[in-house]
Write an enzyme that holds these catalytic residues in place. Structure first.
Site, PDB file in Angstrom:
ATOM      1  N   ARG A  12     -24.823 -17.588   0.557  1.00 50.19           N
ATOM      2  CA  ARG A  12     -24.324 -17.121  -0.747  1.00 50.19           C
ATOM      3  C   ARG A  12     -22.797 -17.184  -0.763  1.00 50.19           C
ATOM      4  NH1 ARG A  12     -25.439 -11.698  -2.580  1.00 50.19           N
ATOM      5  NH2 ARG A  12     -25.468 -10.946  -0.434  1.00 50.19           N
ATOM      6  N   ILE A  14     -18.887 -17.698  -0.827  1.00 47.31           N
ATOM      7  CA  ILE A  14     -18.015 -18.657  -0.127  1.00 47.31           C
ATOM      8  C   ILE A  14     -18.793 -19.341   0.998  1.00 47.31           C
ATOM      9  CG2 ILE A  14     -16.011 -18.814   1.420  1.00 47.31           C
ATOM     10  CD1 ILE A  14     -14.664 -16.619  -0.252  1.00 47.31           C
ATOM     11  N   GLY A  84     -19.258 -10.934   5.479  1.00 40.89           N
ATOM     12  CA  GLY A  84     -18.402  -9.774   5.247  1.00 40.89           C
ATOM     13  C   GLY A  84     -18.908  -8.927   4.089  1.00 40.89           C
ATOM     14  N   ASP A  88     -15.372  -0.360  -0.998  1.00 42.88           N
ATOM     15  CA  ASP A  88     -14.053   0.038  -1.480  1.00 42.88           C
ATOM     16  C   ASP A  88     -14.024   1.500  -1.923  1.00 42.88           C
ATOM     17  OD1 ASP A  88     -13.465  -2.619  -1.075  1.00 42.88           O
ATOM     18  OD2 ASP A  88     -13.166  -3.114  -3.193  1.00 42.88           O
ATOM     19  N   GLN A 141      -4.546  -3.639   0.555  1.00 47.18           N
ATOM     20  CA  GLN A 141      -5.045  -3.513  -0.827  1.00 47.18           C
ATOM     21  C   GLN A 141      -5.434  -2.065  -1.105  1.00 47.18           C
ATOM     22  OE1 GLN A 141      -5.320  -5.444  -3.588  1.00 47.18           O
ATOM     23  NE2 GLN A 141      -6.168  -3.602  -4.555  1.00 47.18           N
ATOM     24  N   TYR A 147     -11.516  -2.524   4.781  1.00 45.35           N
ATOM     25  CA  TYR A 147     -11.635  -3.999   4.687  1.00 45.35           C
ATOM     26  C   TYR A 147     -10.346  -4.689   5.157  1.00 45.35           C
ATOM     27  CZ  TYR A 147     -12.669  -8.470   2.271  1.00 45.35           C
ATOM     28  OH  TYR A 147     -12.901  -9.792   1.948  1.00 45.35           O
ATOM     29  N   PRO A 177      -8.735 -16.400   2.063  1.00 43.62           N
ATOM     30  CA  PRO A 177      -8.948 -16.617   0.629  1.00 43.62           C
ATOM     31  C   PRO A 177      -8.246 -15.532  -0.178  1.00 43.62           C
ATOM     32  CG  PRO A 177     -11.042 -16.547   1.845  1.00 43.62           C
ATOM     33  CD  PRO A 177      -9.971 -16.029   2.753  1.00 43.62           C
ATOM     34  N   TYR A 179      -8.475 -14.117  -4.320  1.00 46.02           N
ATOM     35  CA  TYR A 179      -9.634 -13.634  -5.096  1.00 46.02           C
ATOM     36  C   TYR A 179     -10.439 -14.837  -5.604  1.00 46.02           C
ATOM     37  CZ  TYR A 179      -8.189  -8.816  -4.741  1.00 46.02           C
ATOM     38  OH  TYR A 179      -7.894  -7.565  -4.243  1.00 46.02           O
ATOM     39  N   ILE A 180     -11.681 -14.917  -5.143  1.00 47.33           N
ATOM     40  CA  ILE A 180     -12.551 -16.066  -5.410  1.00 47.33           C
ATOM     41  C   ILE A 180     -13.711 -15.601  -6.294  1.00 47.33           C
ATOM     42  CG2 ILE A 180     -13.908 -17.918  -4.317  1.00 47.33           C
ATOM     43  CD1 ILE A 180     -10.884 -17.891  -3.518  1.00 47.33           C
TER      44      ILE A 180
HETATM   45  N1  CAA Z   1      -2.627   0.494  -7.420  1.00 47.41           N
HETATM   46  C1  CAA Z   1      -2.171   1.727  -7.718  1.00 47.41           C
HETATM   47  N2  CAA Z   1      -2.948   2.695  -8.210  1.00 47.41           N
HETATM   48  C2  CAA Z   1      -4.248   2.422  -8.430  1.00 47.41           C
HETATM   49  C3  CAA Z   1      -4.787   1.165  -8.137  1.00 47.41           C
HETATM   50  C4  CAA Z   1      -3.923   0.172  -7.622  1.00 47.41           C
HETATM   51  N3  CAA Z   1      -4.339  -1.063  -7.320  1.00 47.41           N
HETATM   52  N4  CAA Z   1      -6.114   1.167  -8.422  1.00 47.41           N
HETATM   53  C5  CAA Z   1      -6.392   2.414  -8.895  1.00 47.41           C
HETATM   54  N5  CAA Z   1      -5.253   3.158  -8.898  1.00 47.41           N
HETATM   55  C6  CAA Z   1      -5.104   4.552  -9.292  1.00 47.41           C
HETATM   56  C7  CAA Z   1      -5.920   4.878 -10.537  1.00 47.41           C
HETATM   57  O1  CAA Z   1      -5.225   4.480 -11.688  1.00 47.41           O
HETATM   58  C8  CAA Z   1      -6.077   6.361 -10.413  1.00 47.41           C
HETATM   59  O2  CAA Z   1      -4.895   6.996 -10.833  1.00 47.41           O
HETATM   60  P1  CAA Z   1      -4.979   8.336 -11.721  1.00 47.41           P
HETATM   61  O3  CAA Z   1      -5.789   9.312 -10.911  1.00 47.41           O
HETATM   62  O4  CAA Z   1      -3.541   8.729 -11.877  1.00 47.41           O
HETATM   63  O5  CAA Z   1      -5.630   7.905 -12.982  1.00 47.41           O
HETATM   64  C9  CAA Z   1      -6.139   6.602  -8.906  1.00 47.41           C
HETATM   65  O6  CAA Z   1      -5.626   5.396  -8.317  1.00 47.41           O
HETATM   66  C10 CAA Z   1      -7.549   6.796  -8.367  1.00 47.41           C
HETATM   67  O7  CAA Z   1      -8.402   5.950  -9.041  1.00 47.41           O
HETATM   68  P2  CAA Z   1      -9.915   6.301  -9.243  1.00 47.41           P
HETATM   69  O8  CAA Z   1     -10.189   7.770  -9.145  1.00 47.41           O
HETATM   70  O9  CAA Z   1     -10.362   5.569 -10.437  1.00 47.41           O
HETATM   71  O10 CAA Z   1     -10.534   5.709  -7.934  1.00 47.41           O
HETATM   72  P3  CAA Z   1     -12.010   5.296  -7.678  1.00 47.41           P
HETATM   73  O11 CAA Z   1     -12.637   6.282  -6.791  1.00 47.41           O
HETATM   74  O12 CAA Z   1     -12.716   4.967  -8.948  1.00 47.41           O
HETATM   75  O13 CAA Z   1     -11.801   3.943  -6.846  1.00 47.41           O
HETATM   76  C11 CAA Z   1     -11.246   1.647  -6.546  1.00 47.41           C
HETATM   77  C12 CAA Z   1     -11.037   2.925  -7.349  1.00 47.41           C
HETATM   78  C13 CAA Z   1     -12.668   1.557  -5.990  1.00 47.41           C
HETATM   79  C14 CAA Z   1     -10.301   1.555  -5.366  1.00 47.41           C
HETATM   80  C15 CAA Z   1     -10.998   0.572  -7.561  1.00 47.41           C
HETATM   81  O14 CAA Z   1      -9.662   0.670  -7.986  1.00 47.41           O
HETATM   82  C16 CAA Z   1     -11.233  -0.811  -7.039  1.00 47.41           C
HETATM   83  O15 CAA Z   1     -12.353  -1.265  -6.913  1.00 47.41           O
HETATM   84  N6  CAA Z   1     -10.140  -1.518  -6.786  1.00 47.41           N
HETATM   85  C17 CAA Z   1     -10.223  -2.907  -6.369  1.00 47.41           C
HETATM   86  C18 CAA Z   1     -10.086  -3.016  -4.910  1.00 47.41           C
HETATM   87  C19 CAA Z   1     -10.111  -4.472  -4.593  1.00 47.41           C
HETATM   88  O16 CAA Z   1      -9.211  -5.236  -4.925  1.00 47.41           O
HETATM   89  N7  CAA Z   1     -11.165  -4.904  -3.925  1.00 47.41           N
HETATM   90  C20 CAA Z   1     -11.289  -6.286  -3.599  1.00 47.41           C
HETATM   91  C21 CAA Z   1     -12.730  -6.648  -3.655  1.00 47.41           C
HETATM   92  S1  CAA Z   1     -12.947  -8.404  -3.496  1.00 47.41           S
HETATM   93  C22 CAA Z   1     -12.616  -8.707  -1.895  1.00 47.41           C
HETATM   94  O17 CAA Z   1     -12.437  -7.843  -1.102  1.00 47.41           O
HETATM   95  C23 CAA Z   1     -12.565 -10.146  -1.500  1.00 47.41           C
HETATM   96  C24 CAA Z   1     -11.242 -10.487  -0.967  1.00 47.41           C
HETATM   97  O18 CAA Z   1     -11.126 -10.694   0.232  1.00 47.41           O
HETATM   98  C25 CAA Z   1     -10.088 -10.678  -1.867  1.00 47.41           C
END
Ligand code: CAA
Length: 240
Positions: A12, A14, A84, A88, A141, A147, A177, A179-180
């Site tokens: 599945r 990548i 992987g 999060d 991140q 992660y 990579p 973001y894919i």
């Molecule tokens: N930078 C700064 N602040 C952030 C932020 C960021 N990137 N993301 C969220 N916040 C803040 C929110 O705005 C919130 O602030 P307030 O309380 O003042 O409103 C605070 O952080 C907490 O947020 P939440 O209570 O909403 O947190 P949550 O429990 O819902 O979790 C999270 C949030 C799960 C981390 C969500 O932000 C998320 O999924 N982020 C993406 C993480 C990411 O990039 N994952 C990559 C997945 S893909 C991958 O991993 C493949 C790869 O290799 C690239």
């Protein structure tokens, strides 16, 4: 003789694109998967690539699975440690289980995948290892302490293996990579995903095939002097 390639998480996302690219390059490919039988069966029927089920986080299962692949397809020349997962959460909400699951699969899983094939590669004086790291191992991140730690760890793994394997004509390299467009990235909340895409100068997510291209390059017989390096493919989102 066709090179034999093992791709973990190879049915599945990548991993599927990598399996197909290596097959197109003339390799005999074994793609592993941990749980999704339907996706694996569909992948095999569409591509003709054999799939094997084991959990990369489990050393004994990996060792037994690799022995089975080698009995069926021959000695493994190429390993792509791709499997992987994400769990999060902001650090203050991250549970010890979320930490452990990600470490076990993404980092210990890399050890479990490479360690059983390493002695054979040393004996045969040939090996190509690619570990799929991530932009988030390079830059960290928000929400990914677990992660990012594993993906940064991958870079230490390949730089060390490169030094140990070089005199046996074994190379170890990493691909990072960005973001894919895979299920993993699609699982990120839409609002967050949109904001991430806004930070990618290319203005889009990458395609799995764009990562497979890097892997195909690194595992070629002719790539023997590329060792311990990291290729980033992230649409210009981050430079090391
Ligand atoms: N930078 C700064 N602040 C952030 C932020 C960021 N990137 N993301 C969220 N916040 C803040 C929110 O705005 C919130 O602030 P307030 O309380 O003042 O409103 C605070 O952080 C907490 O947020 P939440 O209570 O909403 O947190 P949550 O429990 O819902 O979790 C999270 C949030 C799960 C981390 C969500 O932000 C998320 O999924 N982020 C993406 C993480 C990411 O990039 N994952 C990559 C997945 S893909 C991958 O991993 C493949 C790869 O290799 C690239």
């Amino acid at each position: 003789m066709a090179r034999v390639a093992l791709v973990t998480g190879g049915s599945r996302g990548i991993g599927a694109a990598i399996s197909q690219a290596l097959k197109a390059q003339g390799c005999t490919v074994a793609a592993t998967y941990a749980g999704n039988d339907d996706a694996a069966a569909k992948f095999t029927s569409e591509t003709g690539i054999k799939t094997y089920k084991w959990n990369a986080a489990d050393y004994e299962a990996s060792k037994a699975g690799i022995a089975k692949v080698e009995a069926e397809l021959g000695p493994i020349d190429i390993v792509v440690a791709n499997a992987g997962i994400t769990r999060d959460a902001p650090f203050h909400k991250m549970t010890p289980e979320q930490w452990k699951e990600v470490i076990d699969t993404n980092l210990t899983g890399v050890f479990n995948t490479i360690h059983p094939v390493w002695p054979g590669m040393r004996e045969r004086k040939f090996g190509r290892i690619v570990v799929i790291s991530s932009i988030n191992g390079q830059k960290g991140q928000f929400g990914q302490v677990n992660y990012a730690a594993t993906k940064a760890g991958d870079l230490g793994v390949v730089k060390s293996l490169a030094q140990e394997g070089a005199r046996f004509n074994i190379t170890a390299n990493a691909v990072c990579p960005g973001y894919i467009a895979t299920e993993m990235v699609m699982a990120v909340p839409e609002k967050v995903r949109e904001s991430i895409i806004g930070q990618i100068p290319a203005g889009r997510l990458g395609e799995p095939e764009e990562i497979a291209r890097c892997v195909a390059f690194l595992v070629a017989d002719e790539a023997g002097f590329i060792n311990g390096s990291t290729i980033s493919a992230n649409g210009a989102q981050f430079f090391v």
